[in-house]
Design a protein around this motif. Structure first.
Motif, PDB file in Angstrom:
ATOM      1  N   ARG A  77      -3.699  -8.779   1.093  1.00 10.32           N
ATOM      2  CA  ARG A  77      -5.121  -8.572   0.802  1.00 10.32           C
ATOM      3  C   ARG A  77      -5.439  -7.075   0.746  1.00 10.32           C
ATOM      4  NH1 ARG A  77      -7.372 -10.134   5.201  1.00 10.32           N
ATOM      5  NH2 ARG A  77      -6.774 -12.309   4.865  1.00 10.32           N
ATOM      6  N   ARG A  78      -4.865  -6.322   1.688  1.00 15.01           N
ATOM      7  CA  ARG A  78      -5.108  -4.875   1.695  1.00 15.01           C
ATOM      8  C   ARG A  78      -4.589  -4.224   0.414  1.00 15.01           C
ATOM      9  NH1 ARG A  78      -3.472  -5.365   7.102  1.00 15.01           N
ATOM     10  NH2 ARG A  78      -1.389  -4.571   6.590  1.00 15.01           N
ATOM     11  N   HIS A  79      -3.408  -4.642  -0.004  1.00 16.01           N
ATOM     12  CA  HIS A  79      -2.853  -4.075  -1.238  1.00 16.01           C
ATOM     13  C   HIS A  79      -3.726  -4.428  -2.435  1.00 16.01           C
ATOM     14  CE1 HIS A  79       0.835  -2.142   0.047  1.00 16.01           C
ATOM     15  NE2 HIS A  79       1.116  -3.176   0.822  1.00 16.01           N
ATOM     16  N   GLY A  80      -4.247  -5.647  -2.454  1.00 18.03           N
ATOM     17  CA  GLY A  80      -5.142  -6.025  -3.534  1.00 18.03           C
ATOM     18  C   GLY A  80      -6.392  -5.168  -3.553  1.00 18.03           C
ATOM     19  N   GLU A  81      -6.941  -4.869  -2.384  1.00 19.43           N
ATOM     20  CA  GLU A  81      -8.131  -4.022  -2.286  1.00 19.43           C
ATOM     21  C   GLU A  81      -7.833  -2.598  -2.732  1.00 19.43           C
ATOM     22  OE1 GLU A  81      -9.045  -4.573   1.799  1.00 19.43           O
ATOM     23  OE2 GLU A  81     -10.066  -6.494   1.503  1.00 19.43           O
ATOM     24  N   GLU A  82      -6.558  -2.196  -2.633  1.00 22.61           N
ATOM     25  CA  GLU A  82      -6.144  -0.870  -3.088  1.00 22.61           C
ATOM     26  C   GLU A  82      -5.724  -0.875  -4.551  1.00 22.61           C
ATOM     27  OE1 GLU A  82      -3.069   0.230  -0.384  1.00 22.61           O
ATOM     28  OE2 GLU A  82      -4.399   0.288   1.362  1.00 22.61           O
ATOM     29  N   ASN A  83      -6.013  -1.995  -5.234  1.00 26.19           N
ATOM     30  CA  ASN A  83      -5.728  -2.158  -6.667  1.00 26.19           C
ATOM     31  C   ASN A  83      -4.239  -2.178  -6.995  1.00 26.19           C
ATOM     32  OD1 ASN A  83      -8.422  -2.402  -7.666  1.00 26.19           O
ATOM     33  ND2 ASN A  83      -8.684  -0.187  -7.388  1.00 26.19           N
ATOM     34  N   HIS A  84      -3.430  -2.603  -6.041  1.00 24.65           N
ATOM     35  CA  HIS A  84      -2.020  -2.856  -6.318  1.00 24.65           C
ATOM     36  C   HIS A  84      -1.903  -4.282  -6.856  1.00 24.65           C
ATOM     37  CE1 HIS A  84      -0.948   0.244  -2.970  1.00 24.65           C
ATOM     38  NE2 HIS A  84      -1.312   0.826  -4.092  1.00 24.65           N
ATOM     39  N   VAL A  85      -1.564  -4.399  -8.117  1.00 25.18           N
ATOM     40  CA  VAL A  85      -1.448  -5.743  -8.701  1.00 25.18           C
ATOM     41  C   VAL A  85      -0.227  -6.460  -8.141  1.00 25.18           C
ATOM     42  CG1 VAL A  85      -1.129  -7.057 -10.836  1.00 25.18           C
ATOM     43  CG2 VAL A  85      -2.645  -5.067 -10.804  1.00 25.18           C
ATOM     44  N   LEU A  86       0.909  -5.771  -8.086  1.00 28.74           N
ATOM     45  CA  LEU A  86       2.161  -6.360  -7.619  1.00 28.74           C
ATOM     46  C   LEU A  86       2.609  -5.689  -6.320  1.00 28.74           C
ATOM     47  CD1 LEU A  86       4.032  -6.529 -11.041  1.00 28.74           C
ATOM     48  CD2 LEU A  86       2.745  -8.341  -9.906  1.00 28.74           C
ATOM     49  N   VAL A  87       3.169  -6.508  -5.427  1.00 27.57           N
ATOM     50  CA  VAL A  87       3.562  -6.025  -4.108  1.00 27.57           C
ATOM     51  C   VAL A  87       4.967  -6.536  -3.786  1.00 27.57           C
ATOM     52  CG1 VAL A  87       2.975  -5.939  -1.659  1.00 27.57           C
ATOM     53  CG2 VAL A  87       1.150  -6.149  -3.368  1.00 27.57           C
ATOM     54  N   ILE A  88       5.921  -5.630  -3.662  1.00 27.50           N
ATOM     55  CA  ILE A  88       7.271  -6.018  -3.233  1.00 27.50           C
ATOM     56  C   ILE A  88       7.201  -6.449  -1.773  1.00 27.50           C
ATOM     57  CG2 ILE A  88       9.631  -5.244  -2.845  1.00 27.50           C
ATOM     58  CD1 ILE A  88       8.909  -5.436  -5.792  1.00 27.50           C
ATOM     59  N   VAL A  89       7.739  -7.623  -1.475  1.00 26.64           N
ATOM     60  CA  VAL A  89       7.719  -8.159  -0.117  1.00 26.64           C
ATOM     61  C   VAL A  89       9.158  -8.353   0.356  1.00 26.64           C
ATOM     62  CG1 VAL A  89       6.912 -10.015   1.391  1.00 26.64           C
ATOM     63  CG2 VAL A  89       5.528  -9.321  -0.578  1.00 26.64           C
TER      64      VAL A  89
END
Length: 423
Positions: free
Chosen positions: A190-202
């Motif tokens: 959710r935090r990454h989405g709020e920072e406008n990161h569309v894709l997140v390596i997990v």
């Protein structure tokens, strides 16, 4: 239909379909069908998960995006609540795509950000740690994949590799957050989405990590990754009472058999060497194919002359051999010519009565099933991790095994033919 998958090649589609069918131990999975391309008609209402297999991994990125959006539209029309974009567990791509462009286009169409990107598949030795992709104990770029004939993987930092392909920046959820559990994972996304990161390596190094990720994304419209990302997804629908947790099809199809191997991976080359000890094999003279001296009829004659003995024809070669052929004739021309050769061979084999067909290599499998035009495939038992038995419908059904180049045990070919027959 509850879960929809867009796979960028045909072996990958089989791989994730197998994962969805198995589900978690003791719970079962979803009733799953693999479609060869975007269907023109609605799905059977009994289907709980639909996997649309495209041949979009190595084509122009713009075309891959258009095909993927077409698949997305069809899956949404079938009622899918969640979409998975499935790519290879070794992240096969180039600096220009196609993973990044397709994933961003799907995310935009669905209006989502903070989307998981996780190619990990621990059962096949693929893990992600601190944003780096490992193949067993080797970094991706030291595993042999740096010599891939179409998509050489020269950087194990898949954050950096994916960033070359994307418009937005790429986020990262590290292993400590993953192992803190689903709530921590979801909060990080959710935090990454709020920072406008569309894709997140997990990160993920065990199946338990993937199960935790699956729980964290239960309400996410879009997930991307290798087949391992689907380990926990079936359970979400079963827990909500939306699916029954039924197993895979268990029938077998016996009859004449053949094996086609177009992969040059180390695993496939080893499988060929083991198979040729006890079975008839024919090495394809690629230079002869390119010059017109070797034709489809030569392969057909060999295979039909050795029915009942698990005959194999293959074009596999070492990295040096592959590079020499590509330098002589051109990489794209060689790939297209061999794809056409295998496609024509498969079509004529089925016309001649072959009912069990094993194919090795993602591009080769895509060419073969596209040529056969056999429609939807039911998912049967697992042969080796990531490789299920596939059954076509119709008056003359065919049993298939489509193997990614790096998958399968050393004795895969002979074992696959037995599994296709239900033995």
């Amino acid at each position: 239909m509850l879960l929809g998958v867009i796979a960028d090649d045909f072996t990958g589609a089989s791989d994730i379909a197998n994962t969805i069918v198995k589900g978690l131990p003791g719970q079962g999975g979803l009733r799953t069908v693999q479609y060869l391309g975007v269907p023109s008609a609605a799905s059977d209402p009994e289907v709980e998960a639909g996997v649309v297999a495209l041949k979009s991994r190595s084509i122009d990125a713009g075309l891959a995006v258009r095909q993927s959006i077409d698949a997305l539209q069809w899956l949404l029309e079938q009622g899918c609540q969640q979409i998975v974009f499935k790519y290879c567990s070794t992240f096969d791509s180039t600096p220009a795509g196609n993973i990044g462009p397709v994933a961003e286009a799907l995310a935009e169409a669905l209006g989502v950000k903070g989307v998981v990107a996780c190619p990990a598949f621990p059962g096949a030795g693929r893990t992600v740690y601190q944003g780096h992709l490992f193949v067993k104990d080797r970094l991706l770029n030291e595993s042999g994949l740096q010599n891939h004939p179409l998509n050489p993987m020269t950087d194990a930092d898949i954050r950096r590799w994916l960033r070359l392909q994307t418009v937005s920046d790429v986020g990262h959820v590290d292993i400590s957050a993953v192992q803190a559990g689903p709530t921590a994972i979801e909060a990080a996304l959710r935090r990454h989405g709020e920072e406008n990161h569309v894709l997140v390596i997990v990160d993920a190094v065990t199946d338990d990590d993937l199960v935790a990720i699956g729980k964290a994304v239960a309400d996410h419209r879009l997930v991307t990754g290798g087949s391992g990302i689907a380990i926990g997804l079936s359970a979400n629908f079963i827990a909500r009472g939306l699916a029954k947790g039924e197993g895979s099809a268990t029938v077998g199809i016996d009859g004449p058999e053949a094996i086609l191997a177009g992969s040059c991976s180390g695993a496939t080359r080893q499988q060929v060497e083991i198979h040729k000890k006890d079975h008839p094999t024919l090495a394809i003279d690629v230079a002869g194919v390119m010059s017109g001296k070797v034709a489809t009829s030569d392969l057909i004659s060999f295979l039909l002359a050795n029915l009942g003995r698990a005959p194999l024809v293959y074009s596999s070669g070492t990295p040096d051999e592959v590079q020499a052929i590509q330098a002589r004739f051109g990489r794209e021309k060689v790939a297209h010519t061999l794809d056409t050769l295998f496609a024509d061979t498969a079509r004529q084999l089925i016309d001649a009565g072959i009912r069990r067909l094993v194919v090795a290599g993602g591009e080769t499998s895509g060419a073969v099933v596209s040529a056969l035009d056999i429609g939807a495939l039911a998912i049967g038992p697992e042969i080796d991790p990531g490789v299920p038995v596939l059954f076509s419908n119709g008056d003359e059904p065919v049993a298939l095994a489509l193997k990614s180049g790096n998958f399968g045990a050393p004795d895969f070919f002979a074992k696959a033919l037995e599994r296709l027959a239900g033995r």
